[in-house]
Design a protein around this motif. Structure first.
Motif, short mmCIF file in Angstrom:
data_model
loop_
_atom_site.label_atom_id
_atom_site.label_comp_id
_atom_site.label_asym_id
_atom_site.label_seq_id
_atom_site.Cartn_x
_atom_site.Cartn_y
_atom_site.Cartn_z
N GLN A 212 0.82 -1.21 0.00
CA GLN A 212 0.00 0.00 0.00
C GLN A 212 0.86 1.26 0.00
OE1 GLN A 212 -0.19 -2.53 2.03
NE2 GLN A 212 -2.27 -3.38 2.01
N GLU B 236 1.85 2.92 -3.27
CA GLU B 236 0.86 3.73 -3.98
C GLU B 236 0.91 5.20 -3.57
OE1 GLU B 236 -0.77 2.33 -6.29
OE2 GLU B 236 -0.22 0.25 -5.80
N HIS C 239 4.52 1.50 -7.70
CA HIS C 239 3.86 0.19 -7.77
C HIS C 239 4.93 -0.82 -8.15
CE1 HIS C 239 0.58 -2.58 -7.85
NE2 HIS C 239 0.85 -2.96 -9.07
#
Length: 227
Positions: A55, A58, A138
């Motif tokens: 996460q 991102e 990513h």
């Protein structure tokens, strides 16, 4: 960024502990410049911990790059203006002492920038238009331990060099921190009602040095992981 769950949790726990320590030092600091310095270290520890998780990849990279680049400039400016060390050391010595901290912040900014560039290049090469293509991270080119790696020989070479530099900084800080901790343990006890003494001051110094050493070691490992 870290694919191995065990290593990811180890990094997260260590960096969370560093962040808590730095926050406590910032709250208890008697000098504004010292408080800002500890807050910057706490922010960096949190950012590195977040970076360990999918996460976290991102998160937009550009604001982080700007923040840590500004943090790298803050240390020499603060040292020239007086710095956390007060008026004792000369300006040149204060600025020299600020260079390792500035290098750590600059290294963090470069890592975020290089990872963002590699991610953008990977998305363009694959024709992907999904999340992470506009300033975020990513996973790309995953390895056994990392979810992405830097693209290009130049970036990988710089990452290896920076990893070696931060490893050297880590050993330097850790050695000094352990020496200071032994000095604090061997210091004479402070008399009751005597307030703070040399032992307490050396304890804070050793804690700061060990904190810097562990953070530099984490940076060195992260540079190796992305190559």
């Amino acid at each position: 960024m870290i694919a191995a769950p065990g290593l990811r949790w180890m990094f997260t726990a260590a960096l969370a502990a560093l962040a808590v320590y730095a926050l406590l030092r910032a709250v208890r600091s008697s000098r504004p410049a010292g408080g800002v310095s500890h807050l910057l270290h706490a922010t960096m520890a949190v950012a590195m911990a977040v970076m360990c998780w999918p996460q976290g990849m991102e998160m937009p990279a550009v604001p982080q790059v700007v923040f840590f680049a500004a943090a790298a400039l803050w240390y020499p400016v603060a040292a020239a203006a007086g710095g956390p060390g007060g008026t004792g050391p000369s300006r040149s010595r204060r600025m020299l002492a600020a260079l390792p901290h500035s290098a750590v912040m600059a290294g963090m900014a470069w890592m975020l920038h290089a990872m963002n560039e590699s991610m953008g290049g990977a998305h363009q090469a694959s024709g992907a238009t999904g999340h992470g293509a506009a300033g975020g991270h990513h996973g790309a080119a995953p390895t056994e331990l990392a979810t992405m790696s830097l693209h290009g020989t130049a970036q990988q070479t710089v990452a290896w060099i920076l990893g070696a530099v931060f490893l050297a900084l880590s050993l330097w800080w850790l050695a000094r921190g352990l020496d200071a901790a032994r000095g604090a343990l061997g210091a004479a006890p402070v008399p009751a009602g005597g307030g703070g003494g040399p032992a307490g001051g050396e304890g804070r110094v050793s804690g700061d040095l060990l904190c810097h050493g562990v953070m530099a070691l984490a940076m060195a490992v992260m540079f190796v992981l992305v190559t």
